[in-house]
Design a protein around this motif. Structure first.
Motif, PDB file in Angstrom:
ATOM      1  N   ILE A   5       0.846  -1.194   0.000  1.00  0.00           N
ATOM      2  CA  ILE A   5       0.000   0.000   0.000  1.00  0.00           C
ATOM      3  C   ILE A   5       0.879   1.240   0.000  1.00  0.00           C
ATOM      4  O   ILE A   5       1.790   1.365   0.818  1.00  0.00           O
ATOM      5  N   GLU A   6       0.600   2.141  -0.928  1.00  0.00           N
ATOM      6  CA  GLU A   6       1.300   3.415  -1.031  1.00  0.00           C
ATOM      7  C   GLU A   6       0.411   4.498  -0.427  1.00  0.00           C
ATOM      8  O   GLU A   6      -0.799   4.525  -0.672  1.00  0.00           O
ATOM      9  N   LEU A   7       1.017   5.385   0.343  1.00  0.00           N
ATOM     10  CA  LEU A   7       0.266   6.423   1.052  1.00  0.00           C
ATOM     11  C   LEU A   7       0.750   7.815   0.672  1.00  0.00           C
ATOM     12  O   LEU A   7       1.941   8.011   0.415  1.00  0.00           O
ATOM     13  N   GLN A   8      -0.172   8.758   0.678  1.00  0.00           N
ATOM     14  CA  GLN A   8       0.154  10.171   0.631  1.00  0.00           C
ATOM     15  C   GLN A   8      -0.318  10.729   1.967  1.00  0.00           C
ATOM     16  O   GLN A   8      -1.482  10.562   2.327  1.00  0.00           O
ATOM     17  N   ILE A   9       0.594  11.389   2.679  1.00  0.00           N
ATOM     18  CA  ILE A   9       0.298  11.866   4.034  1.00  0.00           C
ATOM     19  C   ILE A   9       0.542  13.367   4.088  1.00  0.00           C
ATOM     20  O   ILE A   9       1.608  13.840   3.705  1.00  0.00           O
ATOM     21  N   SER A  15      11.155  14.792  11.291  1.00  0.00           N
ATOM     22  CA  SER A  15      11.383  13.363  11.463  1.00  0.00           C
ATOM     23  C   SER A  15      10.583  12.792  12.637  1.00  0.00           C
ATOM     24  O   SER A  15      10.242  11.607  12.643  1.00  0.00           O
ATOM     25  N   SER A  16      10.244  13.623  13.614  1.00  0.00           N
ATOM     26  CA  SER A  16       9.401  13.152  14.720  1.00  0.00           C
ATOM     27  C   SER A  16       8.003  12.783  14.224  1.00  0.00           C
ATOM     28  O   SER A  16       7.393  11.830  14.720  1.00  0.00           O
ATOM     29  N   CYS A  17       7.509  13.521  13.254  1.00  0.00           N
ATOM     30  CA  CYS A  17       6.214  13.196  12.644  1.00  0.00           C
ATOM     31  C   CYS A  17       6.272  11.814  11.989  1.00  0.00           C
ATOM     32  O   CYS A  17       5.334  11.025  12.092  1.00  0.00           O
ATOM     33  N   GLU A  18       7.385  11.552  11.329  1.00  0.00           N
ATOM     34  CA  GLU A  18       7.619  10.260  10.681  1.00  0.00           C
ATOM     35  C   GLU A  18       7.580   9.130  11.718  1.00  0.00           C
ATOM     36  O   GLU A  18       6.915   8.110  11.525  1.00  0.00           O
ATOM     37  N   ILE A  19       8.291   9.335  12.816  1.00  0.00           N
ATOM     38  CA  ILE A  19       8.370   8.324  13.873  1.00  0.00           C
ATOM     39  C   ILE A  19       7.001   8.071  14.484  1.00  0.00           C
ATOM     40  O   ILE A  19       6.599   6.919  14.689  1.00  0.00           O
ATOM     41  N   LEU A  20       6.268   9.128  14.791  1.00  0.00           N
ATOM     42  CA  LEU A  20       4.937   8.995  15.380  1.00  0.00           C
ATOM     43  C   LEU A  20       4.000   8.220  14.455  1.00  0.00           C
ATOM     44  O   LEU A  20       3.265   7.335  14.893  1.00  0.00           O
ATOM     45  N   THR A  21       4.051   8.514  13.168  1.00  0.00           N
ATOM     46  CA  THR A  21       3.204   7.816  12.198  1.00  0.00           C
ATOM     47  C   THR A  21       3.570   6.338  12.147  1.00  0.00           C
ATOM     48  O   THR A  21       2.691   5.469  12.165  1.00  0.00           O
ATOM     49  N   ASP A  37       8.255   8.934   4.680  1.00  0.00           N
ATOM     50  CA  ASP A  37       9.196  10.024   4.393  1.00  0.00           C
ATOM     51  C   ASP A  37       8.469  11.354   4.580  1.00  0.00           C
ATOM     52  O   ASP A  37       7.626  11.724   3.774  1.00  0.00           O
ATOM     53  N   TRP A  38       8.805  12.055   5.652  1.00  0.00           N
ATOM     54  CA  TRP A  38       8.117  13.312   5.962  1.00  0.00           C
ATOM     55  C   TRP A  38       8.411  14.384   4.925  1.00  0.00           C
ATOM     56  O   TRP A  38       7.584  15.259   4.681  1.00  0.00           O
ATOM     57  N   LYS A  39       9.569  14.334   4.286  1.00  0.00           N
ATOM     58  CA  LYS A  39       9.936  15.354   3.302  1.00  0.00           C
ATOM     59  C   LYS A  39       9.052  15.303   2.059  1.00  0.00           C
ATOM     60  O   LYS A  39       8.680  16.337   1.514  1.00  0.00           O
ATOM     61  N   THR A  40       8.729  14.093   1.623  1.00  0.00           N
ATOM     62  CA  THR A  40       7.909  13.931   0.411  1.00  0.00           C
ATOM     63  C   THR A  40       6.430  13.749   0.731  1.00  0.00           C
ATOM     64  O   THR A  40       5.595  13.849  -0.162  1.00  0.00           O
ATOM     65  N   ARG A  42       5.171  10.928   1.592  1.00  0.00           N
ATOM     66  CA  ARG A  42       4.804   9.612   1.056  1.00  0.00           C
ATOM     67  C   ARG A  42       5.193   8.510   2.031  1.00  0.00           C
ATOM     68  O   ARG A  42       6.113   8.654   2.826  1.00  0.00           O
ATOM     69  N   GLY A  43       4.474   7.416   1.912  1.00  0.00           N
ATOM     70  CA  GLY A  43       4.780   6.259   2.722  1.00  0.00           C
ATOM     71  C   GLY A  43       4.364   4.993   2.007  1.00  0.00           C
ATOM     72  O   GLY A  43       3.616   5.043   1.020  1.00  0.00           O
ATOM     73  N   SER A  44       4.851   3.887   2.499  1.00  0.00           N
ATOM     74  CA  SER A  44       4.441   2.591   1.966  1.00  0.00           C
ATOM     75  C   SER A  44       4.501   1.577   3.094  1.00  0.00           C
ATOM     76  O   SER A  44       5.209   1.773   4.088  1.00  0.00           O
ATOM     77  N   LEU A  45       3.748   0.523   2.928  1.00  0.00           N
ATOM     78  CA  LEU A  45       3.750  -0.555   3.903  1.00  0.00           C
ATOM     79  C   LEU A  45       3.168  -1.804   3.276  1.00  0.00           C
ATOM     80  O   LEU A  45       2.560  -1.749   2.207  1.00  0.00           O
ATOM     81  N   GLN A  46       3.386  -2.917   3.942  1.00  0.00           N
ATOM     82  CA  GLN A  46       2.729  -4.157   3.564  1.00  0.00           C
ATOM     83  C   GLN A  46       1.658  -4.433   4.606  1.00  0.00           C
ATOM     84  O   GLN A  46       1.905  -4.281   5.802  1.00  0.00           O
ATOM     85  N   ALA A  47       0.481  -4.807   4.129  1.00  0.00           N
ATOM     86  CA  ALA A  47      -0.628  -5.051   5.047  1.00  0.00           C
ATOM     87  C   ALA A  47      -1.319  -6.363   4.713  1.00  0.00           C
ATOM     88  O   ALA A  47      -1.572  -6.650   3.540  1.00  0.00           O
TER      89      ALA A  47
END
Length: 84
Positions: A5-9, A15-21, A37-40, A42-47
């Motif tokens: 799954i690809e995410l737009q956040i 980087s603290s936002c990244e860690i919390l997410t 990645d808080w800079k872009t 974007r995120g991804s994960l396997q679910a």
């Protein structure tokens, strides 16, 4: 069934936002290989969607304080979660 799954956040500022997410997502059953990645914004994960639904993933991101949209997954469905 395992899906990539690809995410737009929206709303992450550091980087603290990244860690919390990542922490909120890692609590969910069947979630693995989390990359945020808080800079872009974007995120991804396997679910394992048999254990955790896309809606639960978006709710976890909202709990962390951010808005998210699923940008794509193996079935190419678009889902959006708006904060209320």
């Amino acid at each position: 069934m395992i899906q990539n799954i690809e995410l737009q956040i929206k709303g992450m500022h550091c980087s603290s936002c990244e860690i919390l997410t990542k922490e909120e997502l890692s609590i969910l059953p069947g979630i693995g290989q989390i990359s945020i990645d808080w800079k872009t914004g974007r995120g991804s994960l396997q679910a394992d969607t048999g254990l955790t639904s896309p809606e639960q993933i978006l709710a976890a991101i909202k709990k962390a304080g951010y808005e998210a949209q699923i940008a794509g997954n193996t079935s190419n469905k678009q889902m959006e979660f708006e904060s209320r």
